[in-house]
Design an enzyme around this catalytic site. Sequence first.
Site, PDB file in Angstrom:
ATOM      1  N   HIS A  50     -28.661 -19.654 -69.028  1.00  0.00           N
ATOM      2  CA  HIS A  50     -27.606 -19.831 -68.029  1.00  0.00           C
ATOM      3  C   HIS A  50     -27.903 -19.032 -66.770  1.00  0.00           C
ATOM      4  CE1 HIS A  50     -23.422 -18.883 -66.463  1.00  0.00           C
ATOM      5  NE2 HIS A  50     -23.506 -20.190 -66.352  1.00  0.00           N
ATOM      6  N   GLU A  53     -30.522 -20.855 -64.805  1.00  0.00           N
ATOM      7  CA  GLU A  53     -29.927 -21.995 -64.100  1.00  0.00           C
ATOM      8  C   GLU A  53     -29.292 -21.555 -62.782  1.00  0.00           C
ATOM      9  OE1 GLU A  53     -25.765 -23.519 -63.681  1.00  0.00           O
ATOM     10  OE2 GLU A  53     -26.218 -23.464 -65.838  1.00  0.00           O
ATOM     11  N   HIS A  54     -28.611 -20.404 -62.791  1.00  0.00           N
ATOM     12  CA  HIS A  54     -28.011 -19.885 -61.560  1.00  0.00           C
ATOM     13  C   HIS A  54     -29.084 -19.437 -60.572  1.00  0.00           C
ATOM     14  CE1 HIS A  54     -23.526 -19.188 -62.228  1.00  0.00           C
ATOM     15  NE2 HIS A  54     -23.922 -19.858 -63.309  1.00  0.00           N
TER      16      HIS A  54
END
Length: 422
Positions: A50, A53-54
């Site tokens: 995650h 992804e950022h």
Amino acid sequence: MQTDSVEITTLENGFRIASDRMDSVETVSLGIWVGIGTRHEAAAENGVSHLLEHMAFKGTERRSARDIAVEIENVGGVLNAYTGREQTAYYAKVLSDDVPLALDLIADILQHSTFDAEELERERGVIIQEIGQAEDTPDDIVFDHFQETAFPGQSMGRPVLGKAEIIAELKSDAIAGYMRSRYRPGNMVLSAAGRIEHERLVDMAMKAFDHLPPGGNAATDPARYQGGELRLARELEQAHIVLGFDGIGVHDPDYYASAVLSQLFGGGMSSRLFQEVREKRGLVYGIHSFASAWSDAGLFGIYAGTGEKEAAELMPIVCDELLKLPQDISDEEIRRASAQLKAGILMSREKTSARCEQLAAQILIHGRFITPAEIVAKVDAVTGADLARVARRLIASTPTLTTMGPVGNVMDLASLQERLKL
């Protein structure tokens, strides 16, 4: 290979390019779906998928974070991403003339991100706030606790957002290393839907994705459902309850029967749970069932939010409704649940974004495109005997019970198991 409007090309390195042409629209949805998610993380790096992804949007060798945002918005497009347990997606929606820009942006962030240390410090703070916000949203975080209780001590049970203490310590080189080792051509799909020519998409993709490291699928430990109980007493207005069972994965022959059963049991206002628990008895504001499915595992469950006083009455009723499933399903209920599922599938085909996502997911999971007609036929083939068998299979497994809020009146796991004996 071509199937109706869908074409798929596999390059020598295993990278797959798929398109679903829709001449009636002026836009294109496109993106990269990677067969990597939370369950591919080690315990010490939970949340890195995650965070990656950022960070992919926070600057590349030739674009700043602002450049990325300005370039896509200059053409009225949108660029976004999400992380799941088995997949991570980076996608855009643009007018058809702007596909080259969108593809270049996605290729740039997936091959040339710099993971700048200052940007990382800012973004880790954003994610820690996101984790805190989830913790403050009981009808959201209860599902993370449910997942962890169902799959304890496993990557399948860890939260997608990660743990704040781990996010606070992850370094740029660890994120970059994770990307290099996991994002390989063999577990990536470029998918597009809308006004797009397949051969042109292939030509652009071959030029744009020229810096991917060689390699294929990433291994992960098999999921091992265990079940159990977690009760978290909090000063809340409602008790948030998730009751679930060892479910059915996407490759299981009973996958479609499980989907129909969930729709029939708690998928809409005509469903058994909604009618019996909310409409007839007024015990809840919200109640629904769900059938989550992954490559080698699944969860079938029920969520309800109820008052402290009503909780004592609620759970025995839910148990009784579960016990009715193997012996009392009408043809009318099956037709209605099947119609709802089929309508959802076919209505979603009107959106480029849904068609793009469905195409990518099917290729990652099944290695091919599954036509709507094939899906509809499988839904129509589900019988009452199939549903009864699946219901018995689910109820026979060890339950998972997770509760948050004023939980004193919620039936405990041992009592549930005694009540759910077939």
